[in-house]
Design an enzyme around this catalytic site. Structure first.
Site, PDB file in Angstrom:
ATOM      1  N   GLU A   1      -6.581   8.525  -0.772  1.00 40.18           N
ATOM      2  CA  GLU A   1      -6.515   7.434  -0.214  1.00 40.18           C
ATOM      3  C   GLU A   1      -7.858   6.904  -1.128  1.00 40.18           C
ATOM      4  O   GLU A   1      -7.396   6.083  -1.827  1.00 40.18           O
ATOM      5  CB  GLU A   1      -6.941   7.476   1.409  1.00 40.18           C
ATOM      6  CG  GLU A   1      -5.826   7.586   2.643  1.00 40.18           C
ATOM      7  CD  GLU A   1      -4.682   6.698   2.176  1.00 40.18           C
ATOM      8  OE1 GLU A   1      -4.484   5.509   1.462  1.00 40.18           O
ATOM      9  OE2 GLU A   1      -3.859   6.660   3.140  1.00 40.18           O
TER      10      GLU A   1
ATOM     11  N   HIS B   1       1.023  -1.027  -0.500  1.00 42.71           N
ATOM     12  CA  HIS B   1      -0.039   0.621  -0.234  1.00 42.71           C
ATOM     13  C   HIS B   1       1.123   1.286  -0.072  1.00 42.71           C
ATOM     14  O   HIS B   1       0.650   2.631  -0.828  1.00 42.71           O
ATOM     15  CB  HIS B   1      -0.884  -0.072   1.507  1.00 42.71           C
ATOM     16  CG  HIS B   1      -1.471   1.475   1.207  1.00 42.71           C
ATOM     17  ND1 HIS B   1      -3.168   1.621   1.053  1.00 42.71           N
ATOM     18  CD2 HIS B   1      -1.434   2.346   2.437  1.00 42.71           C
ATOM     19  CE1 HIS B   1      -2.832   2.765   1.110  1.00 42.71           C
ATOM     20  NE2 HIS B   1      -2.095   3.074   1.947  1.00 42.71           N
TER      21      HIS B   1
ATOM     22  N   HIS C   1       0.719   4.902  -2.110  1.00 40.14           N
ATOM     23  CA  HIS C   1       1.291   6.276  -2.186  1.00 40.14           C
ATOM     24  C   HIS C   1       2.834   6.723  -3.031  1.00 40.14           C
ATOM     25  O   HIS C   1       2.778   7.918  -3.526  1.00 40.14           O
ATOM     26  CB  HIS C   1       1.475   5.664  -0.792  1.00 40.14           C
ATOM     27  CG  HIS C   1      -0.035   6.528  -0.212  1.00 40.14           C
ATOM     28  ND1 HIS C   1      -0.027   7.980  -0.056  1.00 40.14           N
ATOM     29  CD2 HIS C   1      -0.242   5.800   1.230  1.00 40.14           C
ATOM     30  CE1 HIS C   1      -1.224   7.778   0.537  1.00 40.14           C
ATOM     31  NE2 HIS C   1      -1.531   6.043   1.442  1.00 40.14           N
TER      32      HIS C   1
ATOM     33  N   SER D   1      -4.039   0.231  -4.674  1.00 38.34           N
ATOM     34  CA  SER D   1      -2.953  -0.679  -4.174  1.00 38.34           C
ATOM     35  C   SER D   1      -3.198  -1.558  -4.226  1.00 38.34           C
ATOM     36  O   SER D   1      -2.582  -2.459  -3.127  1.00 38.34           O
ATOM     37  CB  SER D   1      -2.125  -0.327  -2.880  1.00 38.34           C
ATOM     38  OG  SER D   1      -3.065   0.351  -2.290  1.00 38.34           O
TER      39      SER D   1
END
Length: 298
Positions: A208, A162, A167, A227
């Site tokens: 997010e 993730h 990110h 992700s």
């Protein structure tokens, strides 16, 4: 997200120095003592790390490397179809390995020349104010463990997949590296903890789990979606609502399941104007007023 994740897998250090990650009963690795021990060891490395040192050198097992390879292999064609253009361009520019888990220092080495961001290790919990506040200095706190091999599709916690696949590539884009930095800037202006939580929810439902219309098609830009090769298949079927900062900042969410409600922007310009504008200008007074407005409508 880190603070919310701690509700699921808090990390503690005993007087004897032993570090323990407390996995929830329904965690995929809860009944796997080897995985539990591995999580404890990786968390201990992060807790022992000091600023200025190289990131801990985690020697990933064949099983952990296979999870990384599986995710990278399975998610690549989904990115091509469902990720925004900026993300794909950043992914090509960052050019991270797909055959093995990269070190945090390697990610930083490739990220710094693009946007100035770099990674530092986290055992799990990073206090909300520290996590967001450090983004102003272009510092991103990252875990280093790999999700359990029984559940490669999705993780309820921010594992290295993730952190890096989601990110890391966003941090290499012009738009979202700036939104991360603006989040840090806003954090330093906001003193009230409830207002900081409002800010964190806006971040959650945009950086997010944000979606946007691009070239007439709904695409994902949120790190949580990009992700997860399970969730990326589902986001177009969720309930989509227009960007609404008051609603986003006061909505509840559950990190352990796919997000059933997503906030859709009609263009990346709208994301920059609405989310970026909020982050540039928000104060305790302005957020308190937004929270009051939400309370009246409920």
């Amino acid at each position: 997200m880190f603070e919310e994740g701690q509700l699921y897998s808090p990390v503690t250090a005993g007087e004897d120095g032993r570090v323990t990650v407390h996995l929830a009963d329904d965690h995929p690795g809860a009944a796997d003592p080897d995985y539990q021990a591995r999580r404890n060891d990786i968390a201990a490395l992060a807790l022992a790390w000091q600023p200025g040192e190289p990131a801990p050198d985690v020697r990933y097992s064949d099983a952990e490397q296979e999870v990384w390879r599986t995710v990278c292999r399975e998610i690549a064609p989904k990115h091509e179809k469902l990720a925004i253009r900026e993300f794909l361009e950043a992914k090509a520019a960052l050019d991270l390995p797909v055959e093995g888990v990269p070190s945090l220092d390697l990610v930083s080495e490739r990220l710094r020349p693009l946007t100035g961001f770099h990674y530092v290790p986290a055992a799990g919990l990073v206090p909300l104010r520290e996590f967001y506040g450090s983004l102003l200095e272009r510092i991103f706190h990252s875990t280093q463990y790999v999700r359990h091999p029984a559940s490669p599709l999705y993780t309820p916690e921010p594992d290295i997949i993730h952190e890096v696949v989601g990110h890391g590539h966003l941090l290499a884009t012009p738009t979202f590296s700036e939104l991360h930095r603006l989040t840090g800037e806003a954090t330093h202006r906001v003193n009230d903890e409830e207002n900081l939580r409002f800010l964190s929810r806006v971040f959650w439902f945009s950086v997010e789990f944000g979606v946007v219309v691009e070239d007439g098609s709904l695409k994902a830009y949120g790190a949580g979606i990009l992700s997860s090769y399970g969730e990326i298949d589902e986001f177009r079927e969720m309930e989509h609502r227009p960007l609404d900062l008051v609603e986003m900042g006061t909505a509840d969410y559950d990190i352990t399941h796919y997000q059933p409600v997503l906030y859709r922007a009609e263009s990346l310009d709208e994301v920059r104007e609405v989310v970026g504008g909020f982050l540039r200008s928000c104060t305790d007074d302005s957020i308190s007023e937004m929270r009051s407005r939400a309370a009246v409508t409920r």
